[in-house]
Design a protein around this motif. Structure first.
Motif, mmCIF file in Angstrom:
data_model
loop_
_atom_site.group_PDB
_atom_site.id
_atom_site.type_symbol
_atom_site.label_atom_id
_atom_site.label_comp_id
_atom_site.label_asym_id
_atom_site.label_seq_id
_atom_site.Cartn_x
_atom_site.Cartn_y
_atom_site.Cartn_z
ATOM 1 N N GLY A 130 0.950 -1.302 -0.001
ATOM 2 C CA GLY A 130 0.069 0.033 0.047
ATOM 3 C C GLY A 130 1.034 1.362 -0.052
ATOM 4 N N ALA A 131 2.056 1.475 -0.875
ATOM 5 C CA ALA A 131 2.788 2.501 -0.783
ATOM 6 C C ALA A 131 1.904 3.605 -1.429
ATOM 7 C CB ALA A 131 3.972 2.214 -1.747
ATOM 8 N N GLU A 132 1.889 4.891 -0.630
ATOM 9 C CA GLU A 132 1.376 6.096 -1.051
ATOM 10 C C GLU A 132 2.102 6.703 -2.099
ATOM 11 O OE1 GLU A 132 -1.079 8.628 1.122
ATOM 12 O OE2 GLU A 132 -1.054 6.814 2.711
ATOM 13 N N CYS A 133 1.787 7.303 -3.144
ATOM 14 C CA CYS A 133 2.657 7.940 -4.034
ATOM 15 C C CYS A 133 2.446 9.526 -3.847
ATOM 16 C CB CYS A 133 2.132 7.901 -5.636
ATOM 17 S SG CYS A 133 2.790 6.058 -6.308
ATOM 18 N N ILE A 134 3.546 10.384 -3.965
ATOM 19 C CA ILE A 134 3.450 11.635 -4.315
ATOM 20 C C ILE A 134 3.515 11.911 -5.857
ATOM 21 C CG2 ILE A 134 5.944 12.186 -4.484
ATOM 22 C CD1 ILE A 134 3.905 14.680 -2.758
ATOM 23 N N GLY A 135 2.576 12.965 -6.201
ATOM 24 C CA GLY A 135 2.235 13.164 -7.732
ATOM 25 C C GLY A 135 3.416 14.046 -8.112
ATOM 26 N N MET A 161 6.242 12.512 3.959
ATOM 27 C CA MET A 161 7.061 11.512 4.463
ATOM 28 C C MET A 161 6.878 11.903 5.969
ATOM 29 S SD MET A 161 10.496 12.198 2.241
ATOM 30 C CE MET A 161 10.512 12.119 0.549
ATOM 31 N N ARG A 162 6.752 13.008 6.673
ATOM 32 C CA ARG A 162 6.496 12.994 8.092
ATOM 33 C C ARG A 162 5.318 12.513 8.568
ATOM 34 N NH1 ARG A 162 4.273 18.803 9.018
ATOM 35 N NH2 ARG A 162 2.482 17.564 8.299
ATOM 36 N N ASP A 163 4.081 12.616 7.837
ATOM 37 C CA ASP A 163 2.850 12.064 8.152
ATOM 38 C C ASP A 163 2.713 10.482 8.139
ATOM 39 O OD1 ASP A 163 1.961 14.794 8.644
ATOM 40 O OD2 ASP A 163 0.814 14.646 6.869
ATOM 41 N N LEU A 164 3.665 9.964 7.357
ATOM 42 C CA LEU A 164 3.770 8.553 6.857
ATOM 43 C C LEU A 164 4.781 7.839 7.600
ATOM 44 C CD1 LEU A 164 3.025 8.459 3.110
ATOM 45 C CD2 LEU A 164 1.341 7.889 4.867
ATOM 46 N N ASN A 165 5.499 8.484 8.268
ATOM 47 C CA ASN A 165 6.952 8.252 9.069
ATOM 48 C C ASN A 165 7.698 7.455 8.173
ATOM 49 O OD1 ASN A 165 8.631 8.202 11.270
ATOM 50 N ND2 ASN A 165 7.967 6.363 11.853
ATOM 51 N N VAL A 166 8.019 7.995 6.891
ATOM 52 C CA VAL A 166 9.158 7.224 5.855
ATOM 53 C C VAL A 166 10.093 8.136 5.529
ATOM 54 C CG1 VAL A 166 7.190 5.652 5.297
ATOM 55 C CG2 VAL A 166 7.536 7.750 4.030
ATOM 56 N N GLY A 167 11.094 7.797 4.922
ATOM 57 C CA GLY A 167 12.182 8.527 4.444
ATOM 58 C C GLY A 167 12.146 8.604 2.807
ATOM 59 N N SER A 168 11.385 7.953 1.986
ATOM 60 C CA SER A 168 10.989 8.009 0.756
ATOM 61 C C SER A 168 9.674 7.934 0.299
ATOM 62 C CB SER A 168 11.985 7.013 0.192
ATOM 63 O OG SER A 168 11.452 5.847 0.102
ATOM 64 N N LEU A 169 9.494 8.274 -0.700
ATOM 65 C CA LEU A 169 8.101 8.139 -1.632
ATOM 66 C C LEU A 169 8.338 7.838 -3.138
ATOM 67 C CD1 LEU A 169 6.337 11.503 -0.167
ATOM 68 C CD2 LEU A 169 6.002 8.971 0.312
ATOM 69 N N PRO A 170 7.454 6.894 -3.624
ATOM 70 C CA PRO A 170 7.339 6.534 -4.981
ATOM 71 C C PRO A 170 6.594 7.956 -5.440
ATOM 72 C CG PRO A 170 5.848 5.283 -3.813
ATOM 73 C CD PRO A 170 6.547 5.856 -2.665
ATOM 74 N N ILE A 171 7.189 8.307 -6.764
ATOM 75 C CA ILE A 171 6.462 9.328 -7.377
ATOM 76 C C ILE A 171 5.686 8.729 -8.654
ATOM 77 C CG2 ILE A 171 7.063 11.524 -8.920
ATOM 78 C CD1 ILE A 171 9.847 11.455 -7.374
ATOM 79 N N THR A 174 13.644 10.987 -1.899
ATOM 80 C CA THR A 174 13.877 10.761 -0.330
ATOM 81 C C THR A 174 14.088 11.955 0.115
ATOM 82 O OG1 THR A 174 16.291 10.711 -0.842
ATOM 83 C CG2 THR A 174 15.333 8.364 -1.236
ATOM 84 N N ASP A 175 13.943 11.719 1.604
ATOM 85 C CA ASP A 175 14.051 12.797 2.159
ATOM 86 C C ASP A 175 15.652 13.973 2.007
ATOM 87 O OD1 ASP A 175 15.555 11.025 3.538
ATOM 88 O OD2 ASP A 175 14.347 11.219 5.588
ATOM 89 N N ARG A 176 16.605 12.830 1.716
ATOM 90 C CA ARG A 176 17.616 13.409 1.483
ATOM 91 C C ARG A 176 17.970 14.176 0.081
ATOM 92 N NH1 ARG A 176 23.063 12.544 -0.508
ATOM 93 N NH2 ARG A 176 24.657 12.960 0.975
ATOM 94 N N ASP A 177 17.240 13.904 -0.809
ATOM 95 C CA ASP A 177 17.183 14.458 -2.096
ATOM 96 C C ASP A 177 16.594 15.841 -1.828
ATOM 97 O OD1 ASP A 177 17.953 12.114 -3.814
ATOM 98 O OD2 ASP A 177 15.707 11.609 -3.784
ATOM 99 N N ILE A 178 15.504 15.894 -1.150
ATOM 100 C CA ILE A 178 14.810 17.175 -0.850
ATOM 101 C C ILE A 178 15.841 18.239 -0.180
ATOM 102 C CG2 ILE A 178 13.147 18.459 0.491
ATOM 103 C CD1 ILE A 178 11.241 16.029 0.061
ATOM 104 N N VAL A 179 16.581 17.721 0.697
ATOM 105 C CA VAL A 179 17.717 18.691 1.457
ATOM 106 C C VAL A 179 18.969 18.865 0.495
ATOM 107 C CG1 VAL A 179 19.281 18.606 3.406
ATOM 108 C CG2 VAL A 179 16.954 17.777 3.981
#
Length: 131
Positions: free
Chosen positions: A4-9, A21-31, A43-48
């Motif tokens: 059930g991975a949630e995607c970011i658009g 990522m904060r709400d789901l407590n994850v460090g990455s999201l599929p796009i 990933t959170d690292r990509d954003i930073v």
């Protein structure tokens, strides 16, 4: 794998990605694209590193702009094959696809729960030794 991975658009902002990522407590999201197909992973690292450190605006930059390489496995892939793919690509998270749709993600945490200690140690050594 956790299902059930949630995607970011792909058109959603990096601020939205960080909030998810904060709400789901994850460090990455599929796009996922408008067609609901996997376009990459962020990933959170990509954003930073790729946005904030470069002076980018998380309210303007989109997830699709930072989409990383597309490495994934089919839902029927064996654990051994998944481990090899993760090791070869030096990744710690990987989307799982079934019928052209994302159905879950494999992460280090999943591996830690499922693999025998010796197998987990071997995976960690291989992925981090080349990093």
């Amino acid at each position: 794998m956790h299902q059930g991975a949630e995607c970011i658009g792909e058109h959603d902002t990096l601020r939205r990605a960080a909030q998810m990522m904060r709400d789901l407590n994850v460090g990455s999201l599929p796009i996922c694209g408008d067609d609901d197909r996997l376009k990459g992973i962020i990933t959170d690292r990509d954003i930073v590193v790729k946005c904030l450190a470069e002076g980018g605006d998380v309210n303007q930059a989109t997830a699709g702009e930072l989409a990383r390489g597309l490495v994934w496995v089919d839902a029927d892939t064996s654990v051994e094959e998944a481990l090899v793919k993760m090791e070869e690509n030096q990744i710690k998270r990987m989307p799982v696809i079934e019928n052209h749709r994302i159905v879950g993600m494999i992460s280090e945490a999943d591996l830690a729960k499922e693999l025998p200690d010796s197998k987990l140690a071997e995976f960690v050594h291989r992925v981090y030794a080349r990093a």
